[in-house]
Design a protein around this motif. Structure first.
Motif, mmCIF file in Angstrom:
data_model
loop_
_atom_site.group_PDB
_atom_site.id
_atom_site.type_symbol
_atom_site.label_atom_id
_atom_site.label_comp_id
_atom_site.label_asym_id
_atom_site.label_seq_id
_atom_site.Cartn_x
_atom_site.Cartn_y
_atom_site.Cartn_z
ATOM 1 N N THR A 52 0.839 -1.193 0.000
ATOM 2 C CA THR A 52 0.000 0.000 0.000
ATOM 3 C C THR A 52 0.874 1.243 0.000
ATOM 4 O OG1 THR A 52 -1.854 1.107 1.113
ATOM 5 C CG2 THR A 52 -0.262 -0.002 2.519
ATOM 6 N N ILE A 53 0.281 2.404 0.227
ATOM 7 C CA ILE A 53 1.065 3.642 0.254
ATOM 8 C C ILE A 53 0.984 4.206 1.666
ATOM 9 C CG2 ILE A 53 0.625 4.009 -2.181
ATOM 10 C CD1 ILE A 53 -1.349 6.153 -1.583
ATOM 11 N N GLY A 112 -3.711 4.167 2.274
ATOM 12 C CA GLY A 112 -3.972 3.387 1.078
ATOM 13 C C GLY A 112 -5.280 3.751 0.417
ATOM 14 N N ASN A 113 -5.630 3.007 -0.635
ATOM 15 C CA ASN A 113 -6.938 3.244 -1.248
ATOM 16 C C ASN A 113 -7.985 2.414 -0.503
ATOM 17 O OD1 ASN A 113 -6.382 0.687 -2.135
ATOM 18 N ND2 ASN A 113 -6.307 1.178 -4.306
ATOM 19 N N ARG A 114 -9.238 2.541 -0.917
ATOM 20 C CA ARG A 114 -10.312 1.861 -0.192
ATOM 21 C C ARG A 114 -10.062 0.359 -0.082
ATOM 22 N NH1 ARG A 114 -13.854 5.893 -2.282
ATOM 23 N NH2 ARG A 114 -13.986 4.880 -4.288
ATOM 24 N N ALA A 138 -7.214 -1.421 -0.251
ATOM 25 C CA ALA A 138 -6.103 -1.796 0.633
ATOM 26 C C ALA A 138 -6.457 -1.528 2.096
ATOM 27 C CB ALA A 138 -4.842 -1.027 0.229
ATOM 28 N N ARG A 139 -7.143 -0.421 2.347
ATOM 29 C CA ARG A 139 -7.505 -0.103 3.741
ATOM 30 C C ARG A 139 -8.431 -1.169 4.318
ATOM 31 N NH1 ARG A 139 -8.706 5.179 1.936
ATOM 32 N NH2 ARG A 139 -10.863 4.876 2.602
#
Lengths: 362, 362
Positions: free
Chosen positions: B191-192, B199-201, B203-204
């Protein structure tokens, strides 16, 4: 890409004023002040430091730069771990005050080495997006040759919509024109697979929209799909993607390049004989290191706002900060905000046309 | 990672039979046959070639391997550009016939260097997913040290759901146990940002589910977020992500490593002096090249199906094909399919528990 860059002359009598967030970055404020001094003295830029006067004044005095480097006081600072919520929590942070200077027209741009999340959210809230721009995008320059490739979004929007990626193409193209002097920037989309129709839903739909735009808009030269292994191949001038994929790809590239050089260093010092060989390669290896040094790139640019914001690497030292100031100066001198405004105006002029396209293929 | 790998002995009297798609790959069928011969003679594997008898028989005869390498005829072949639709269009392709051998129990695994999209879709249709598995995932091994990191999904599912990423954690952990002898594999999510909640939805939400699983399931050692620049750092044994992000990240790493080595080659031959230095480094540089050679990894493994499928790099030559056969053999000897089945059974046993979690935060 680095030492050859010089400050562009603007048409006005004196250079535009750039606000520098002196409190953001792993080595703030000392290295930020040192970088600002270097930018003023070596490149002739006009800067103003933003931050706690009590901390900054002694550093500026020690450099004997009080006359060249004015300070605008800001009581608070964003911590490096503070993300998007910082924009709301810290209304008096150095980043927020810097944005205020830009919004008022006192400064033409803001440079910060602070936390990317915190700077992006503060700048978005304070400067607001240009009319018609859905979201700002973070643009980063890849060290491709013969000319650099701009990747955006590098992390401002973790979840994006296809229409945003289309706008990113126009934002990136404006940056390529102003920042790299590319008259007709070639644009690609980061996806998996080289044939049209490959990728996830977002990338497929965005590619479809970009092709449709390019068919009617001569300024948009859309070259289709770019895969991860071609990011550094210099096939296009601009690569668009969502902020999640862009951030993962950039950090993967960064990590892989350091990994390769580290493995190389280990191999070249693995035996006395190999180590002896490096005595003849000092100059060549030094040149290579300089090319990949993040300090020489200046930083990421947040595009699509009412004002220019350059986000330097958090680990920046004086040299990196000076390069970031130079980048901000040159983008201002090239009227990047006007370019982006004009560029995007063409996109938002045709909303009815966008709606004629198949809205979803899920 | 490469030459040290030897064939694991299975408990049965004779080694398991591996089906090899002789028609897939840029250098098929010649290099595939050569690789199969090498796998049989050097590693003692038991293989069967699948493809057009008229093309394969002369190649096998030229190697004097007719007794060691039986051929099962398949009339058609998937072209390298054929993607997911090939599964339906080409019912009699060598990949489809190879899958049939696995489904019947005649062969224990299939090896193919054919188009990834075509092999994944054909295998998914023909072998079907294991009970409880939502989707198969493509797992690839990164050359980290001291032990390798498995990344999945490397491209089988461009659009994924959070629950799929949770299953990928279990699939990858089973691979780490069987393939790399890791008793308690550590799992991370790509993720970031390093903090939880980044992260984006997708990954979160997946990270949230993985944390919840890990709290109740002692076999799952979830270590949280992994960023792009840590992919090669060896921090975890398994990295899960969706197929789009995984494919972009892997290809970015691949591209960046070649780019770095190419730049290095250019630097080391840029002057007569630097070139002279390389005379002392031949052995060291050769070792480095071998470590990063894709031929030594064997290929990607499609996990979660009723049967083992190894997809070798499309550009594989004999050495790469032999390594892919060896990988398939070792996974079969370690009972990878049983391990995955048992691993995932634990996940699907608790659907009511999953539903208690907040279903969406959008």
């Amino acid at each position: 890409m680095s030492s050859a860059v010089t400050a562009k002359r603007s048409s006005s009598a004196q250079p535009p004023l750039i606000a520098v967030d002196a409190m953001g970055g792993d080595h703030a404020p000392r290295e930020i002040v040192a970088g600002a001094v270097r930018a003023v003295r070596e490149h002739g830029l006009r800067l103003v430091l933003v931050g706690r006067t009590s901390e900054l004044a002694p550093l500026v005095a020690a450099e004997r730069a009080a006359r060249e480097l004015p300070i605008v006081h800001a009581e608070e600072a964003l911590a490096m771990h503070e993300g998007a919520l910082a924009a709301w929590r810290r209304a008096r942070s150095s980043v927020a005050v810097g944005c205020k200077l830009v919004r008022q027209g006192t400064a033409a741009a803001l440079v910060s080495a602070g936390s990317t999340g915190g700077v992006v959210s503060t700048a978005t809230v304070r400067l607001r997006t240009l009319s018609g721009v859905l979201r700002p995008a973070l643009a980063l320059v890849l060290p491709t040759s013969p000319r650099p490739t701009i990747l955006l979004d590098a992390g401002a929007n973790a979840d994006a919509k296809p229409e945003m990626l289309v706008q990113f193409a126009y934002l990136g193209a404006a940056y390529a024109r102003v920042g790299h002097g590319v008259a007709e920037p070639r644009v690609g989309i980061l996806t998996i697979g080289s044939e049209p129709g490959k990728g996830n839903r977002l990338a497929r739909r965005a590619a479809e929209l970009l092709s449709a735009h390019a068919a009617e808009e001569p300024r948009l030269d859309f070259r289709g799909n770019i895969e991860g292994h071609d990011l550094l191949a210099g096939l296009v001038d601009v690569v668009v993607t969502d902020g999640f994929t862009g951030n993962v790809a950039l950090k993967s590239v960064e990590g892989a390049v350091s990994f390769a050089f580290e493995e190389l260093r280990a191999a070249l010092t693995s035996s006395p004989l190999a180590r002896f060989g490096t005595l003849f390669q000092r100059r060549a290896l030094r040149g290579l290191r300089a090319r990949f040094d993040s300090e020489s790139y200046g930083g990421a640019v947040l595009l699509g706002l009412n004002g220019t914001v350059v986000i330097a690497h958090g680990a920046s030292r004086a040299q990196g900060v000076a390069q970031a100031c130079l980048l901000a100066h040159n983008l201002v001198a090239g009227r990047i905000t006007d370019q982006v405004r004009r560029s995007v105006a063409g996109v938002s002029r045709s909303p009815s046309w966008l709606h004629r396209l198949n809205p979803s293929e899920e």
